[in-house]
Design a protein around this motif. Structure first.
Motif, PDB file in Angstrom:
ATOM      1  N   LEU A  39      15.282  -2.400  11.320  1.00 40.54           N
ATOM      2  CA  LEU A  39      15.537  -1.728  12.595  1.00 40.54           C
ATOM      3  C   LEU A  39      14.240  -1.199  13.196  1.00 40.54           C
ATOM      4  N   LEU A  40      13.385  -0.605  12.362  1.00 39.80           N
ATOM      5  CA  LEU A  40      12.133  -0.037  12.854  1.00 39.80           C
ATOM      6  C   LEU A  40      11.201  -1.106  13.416  1.00 39.80           C
ATOM      7  N   SER A  41      11.301  -2.321  12.895  1.00 40.94           N
ATOM      8  CA  SER A  41      10.409  -3.393  13.334  1.00 40.94           C
ATOM      9  C   SER A  41      10.858  -4.051  14.625  1.00 40.94           C
ATOM     10  N   ARG A  42      12.066  -3.722  15.091  1.00 41.40           N
ATOM     11  CA  ARG A  42      12.601  -4.338  16.296  1.00 41.40           C
ATOM     12  C   ARG A  42      12.371  -3.423  17.487  1.00 41.40           C
ATOM     13  N   GLY A  43      12.263  -4.025  18.646  1.00 43.54           N
ATOM     14  CA  GLY A  43      12.091  -3.232  19.860  1.00 43.54           C
ATOM     15  C   GLY A  43      13.258  -3.331  20.810  1.00 43.54           C
ATOM     16  N   ASP A  44      14.388  -3.888  20.339  1.00 42.87           N
ATOM     17  CA  ASP A  44      15.530  -4.118  21.228  1.00 42.87           C
ATOM     18  C   ASP A  44      16.721  -3.224  20.911  1.00 42.87           C
ATOM     19  N   ILE A  45      16.511  -2.163  20.139  1.00 43.11           N
ATOM     20  CA  ILE A  45      17.585  -1.221  19.827  1.00 43.11           C
ATOM     21  C   ILE A  45      17.160   0.161  20.298  1.00 43.11           C
ATOM     22  N   THR A  46      17.769   0.626  21.365  1.00 39.02           N
ATOM     23  CA  THR A  46      17.455   1.937  21.916  1.00 39.02           C
ATOM     24  C   THR A  46      17.996   3.027  20.997  1.00 39.02           C
ATOM     25  N   PRO A  47      17.560   4.289  21.168  1.00 37.55           N
ATOM     26  CA  PRO A  47      17.977   5.352  20.246  1.00 37.55           C
ATOM     27  C   PRO A  47      19.484   5.486  20.101  1.00 37.55           C
ATOM     28  N   VAL A  48      19.934   5.537  18.865  1.00 39.86           N
ATOM     29  CA  VAL A  48      21.342   5.740  18.510  1.00 39.86           C
ATOM     30  C   VAL A  48      21.376   6.675  17.305  1.00 39.86           C
ATOM     31  N   THR A  49      22.559   6.930  16.790  1.00 38.63           N
ATOM     32  CA  THR A  49      22.719   7.735  15.577  1.00 38.63           C
ATOM     33  C   THR A  49      22.811   6.805  14.376  1.00 38.63           C
ATOM     34  N   LEU A  50      21.877   6.924  13.462  1.00 40.71           N
ATOM     35  CA  LEU A  50      21.834   6.075  12.274  1.00 40.71           C
ATOM     36  C   LEU A  50      22.595   6.757  11.134  1.00 40.71           C
ATOM     37  N   LEU A  51      23.579   6.063  10.595  1.00 40.62           N
ATOM     38  CA  LEU A  51      24.358   6.576   9.471  1.00 40.62           C
ATOM     39  C   LEU A  51      23.679   6.146   8.184  1.00 40.62           C
ATOM     40  N   CYS A  52      23.053   7.094   7.508  1.00 34.74           N
ATOM     41  CA  CYS A  52      22.204   6.788   6.357  1.00 34.74           C
ATOM     42  C   CYS A  52      22.760   7.410   5.080  1.00 34.74           C
ATOM     43  N   PRO A  53      22.812   6.664   3.989  1.00 29.75           N
ATOM     44  CA  PRO A  53      23.164   7.265   2.697  1.00 29.75           C
ATOM     45  C   PRO A  53      22.119   8.320   2.317  1.00 29.75           C
ATOM     46  N   PRO A  54      22.517   9.402   1.692  1.00 32.44           N
ATOM     47  CA  PRO A  54      21.545  10.443   1.342  1.00 32.44           C
ATOM     48  C   PRO A  54      20.466   9.960   0.386  1.00 32.44           C
ATOM     49  N   THR A  55      20.696   8.853  -0.322  1.00 34.28           N
ATOM     50  CA  THR A  55      19.669   8.314  -1.210  1.00 34.28           C
ATOM     51  C   THR A  55      18.436   7.843  -0.452  1.00 34.28           C
ATOM     52  N   PHE A  56      18.550   7.619   0.866  1.00 32.44           N
ATOM     53  CA  PHE A  56      17.385   7.224   1.662  1.00 32.44           C
ATOM     54  C   PHE A  56      16.278   8.272   1.572  1.00 32.44           C
ATOM     55  N   ALA A  57      16.673   9.534   1.355  1.00 32.18           N
ATOM     56  CA  ALA A  57      15.677  10.596   1.264  1.00 32.18           C
ATOM     57  C   ALA A  57      14.738  10.379   0.083  1.00 32.18           C
ATOM     58  N   GLN A  58      15.187   9.632  -0.925  1.00 33.26           N
ATOM     59  CA  GLN A  58      14.364   9.349  -2.100  1.00 33.26           C
ATOM     60  C   GLN A  58      13.735   7.959  -2.052  1.00 33.26           C
ATOM     61  N   THR A  59      14.440   7.002  -1.450  1.00 31.00           N
ATOM     62  CA  THR A  59      13.966   5.615  -1.492  1.00 31.00           C
ATOM     63  C   THR A  59      13.096   5.220  -0.307  1.00 31.00           C
ATOM     64  N   CYS A  60      13.292   5.864   0.860  1.00 35.11           N
ATOM     65  CA  CYS A  60      12.484   5.491   2.036  1.00 35.11           C
ATOM     66  C   CYS A  60      12.274   6.688   2.959  1.00 35.11           C
ATOM     67  N   PRO A  61      11.685   7.773   2.454  1.00 39.63           N
ATOM     68  CA  PRO A  61      11.492   8.968   3.287  1.00 39.63           C
ATOM     69  C   PRO A  61      10.599   8.720   4.495  1.00 39.63           C
ATOM     70  N   ALA A  62       9.552   7.900   4.337  1.00 37.76           N
ATOM     71  CA  ALA A  62       8.642   7.646   5.460  1.00 37.76           C
ATOM     72  C   ALA A  62       9.364   6.925   6.598  1.00 37.76           C
ATOM     73  N   GLU A  63      10.262   6.024   6.248  1.00 41.36           N
ATOM     74  CA  GLU A  63      11.001   5.283   7.264  1.00 41.36           C
ATOM     75  C   GLU A  63      11.973   6.200   8.024  1.00 41.36           C
ATOM     76  N   LEU A  64      12.563   7.170   7.334  1.00 38.15           N
ATOM     77  CA  LEU A  64      13.421   8.137   8.018  1.00 38.15           C
ATOM     78  C   LEU A  64      12.627   8.903   9.067  1.00 38.15           C
ATOM     79  N   TRP A  65      11.452   9.335   8.676  1.00 36.53           N
ATOM     80  CA  TRP A  65      10.592  10.056   9.622  1.00 36.53           C
ATOM     81  C   TRP A  65      10.239   9.163  10.811  1.00 36.53           C
ATOM     82  N   ALA A  66       9.904   7.910  10.538  1.00 37.93           N
ATOM     83  CA  ALA A  66       9.549   6.990  11.618  1.00 37.93           C
ATOM     84  C   ALA A  66      10.731   6.755  12.559  1.00 37.93           C
TER      85      ALA A  66
END
Length: 339
Positions: A39-66
């Motif tokens: 999703l981060l690499s694409r430019g055709d998705i305008t801001p929405v609400t991303l439903l993320c499993p809480p494990t993302f906080a451990q597996t991809c914290p930098a991507e959440l920030w981005a």
């Protein structure tokens, strides 16, 4: 967790936004860190609400920030865990959570964090909270815009509110009355656009007081009640313009729908007959007893959909127009909606 309890407003479950505005709260579920990176690499998705499993906080914290830096809103999904860490990594408070199968202990935990429960994906209606997928998002977002909607993160929805007990009553009314009526009478929904107001049902007869033989096929107009309530909360001119634009939808349906091919007239029984008269319809008075029964039914509808505002007419009347005249005005050969 019983669904009716949540639909009655328990645990401050979310309902939707302002039905008079064409905004949509869009949620997009993500299951793996790779999907978030895609999703981060694409430019055709305008801001929405991303439903993320809480494990993302451990597996991809930098991507959440981005993701939040790109304007997306982070919400949780699944069993609530690592809530504080998820908010920290996102750089924003997590305010919403999606639980496909809500459990009481999960709802209590979310409540202690002042996190609101997202509803199951809703129909595409003004103010609704809807859902798309990563694969379908670009096309779906564009489709919503073409239809007059404004897709955005849930937290930005104007008038976002919790469920109330009245919403449960409306839900029951829709399921037990409106939906069975629409199926039985083969009502055609013409409300793809954000401000479309009309549905149409093919009839094999011409009800009184139409000045036509009884066995004449006709088309009966039905209003989309929740949208009408929302538009009427603005002003009468907005409602009139939406009604006129919707008549072009009916004109197209008369020319393209096989079940309406034989209809020789278009009519509606409505408290808004004055608006239809301005749009070129001829008005007919109903028999007094029939008018009172219709009037009672319309009052009950206003209560069911949360408004006591009385339209300009105290009693309903029938508005009608012959097929040829209707198509000359609202068909493909008639004026454009802009005209």
């Amino acid at each position: 967790m019983p669904s009716p309890l949540l639909q009655a407003g328990a645990f401050q479950a979310l309902h939707s936004g302002d039905p008079s505005q064409p905004n949509l709260g869009v949620t997009l579920p993500l299951e793996t860190p790779d999907q978030l990176r895609q999703l981060l690499s694409r430019g055709d998705i305008t801001p929405v609400t991303l439903l993320c499993p809480p494990t993302f906080a451990q597996t991809c914290p930098a991507e959440l920030w981005a993701a939040t830096r790109q304007g997306h809103e982070i919400a949780g999904s699944g069993h609530p865990d690592h809530i504080g860490l998820l908010s920290t990594c996102a750089g924003q408070p997590v305010r919403f959570w999606y639980l496909p199968e809500p459990r009481r202990e999960d709802l209590k935990l979310l409540g202690s964090w002042h996190i609101r429960l997202l509803p199951t994906p809703q129909k595409t209606e003004p103010g609704a909270i809807v859902q798309t997928s990563l694969a379908q998002a670009p096309a779906q977002l564009q489709n919503w815009r073409v239809r007059g909607y404004c897709p955005q993160p849930v937290g930005q929805l104007p008038g976002l509110r919790s469920v109330t007990l009245a919403d449960l009553g409306q839900h029951v009314y829709t399921r037990l009355v409106e939906e069975p009526f629409a199926r039985k009478n083969r009502v055609i929904d013409l409300t793809e656009r954000a401000d479309a107001l009309l549905r149409v049902a093919p009839l094999d007869h011409a009800p009184a007081p139409l000045p036509l033989p009884t066995n004449t096929p006709t088309a009966e107009l039905h209003l989309h009640s929740p949208r009408l309530v929302g538009l009427a909360s603005k002003n009468a001119l907005t409602t009139y313009r939406a009604c006129v634009r919707s008549l072009y939808d009916v004109g197209e349906a008369l020319q393209t729908r096989p079940e309406l091919a034989e209809a020789q007239a278009v009519f509606a029984v409505s408290l808004l007959s004055g608006l239809l008269e301005k749009a070129g319809f001829t008005l007919l008075d109903l028999p007094p007893r029939q008018a009172r029964w219709y009037g009672l039914g319309f009052r009950l509808l206003r209560v069911a959909y949360g408004t006591l505002q009385t339209p300009s007419n105290s009693l309903p009347r029938m508005a009608w127009m012959e097929r040829e005249a209707f198509l000359a005005r609202y068909g493909k050969q008639g004026l454009s909606p802009a005209g």
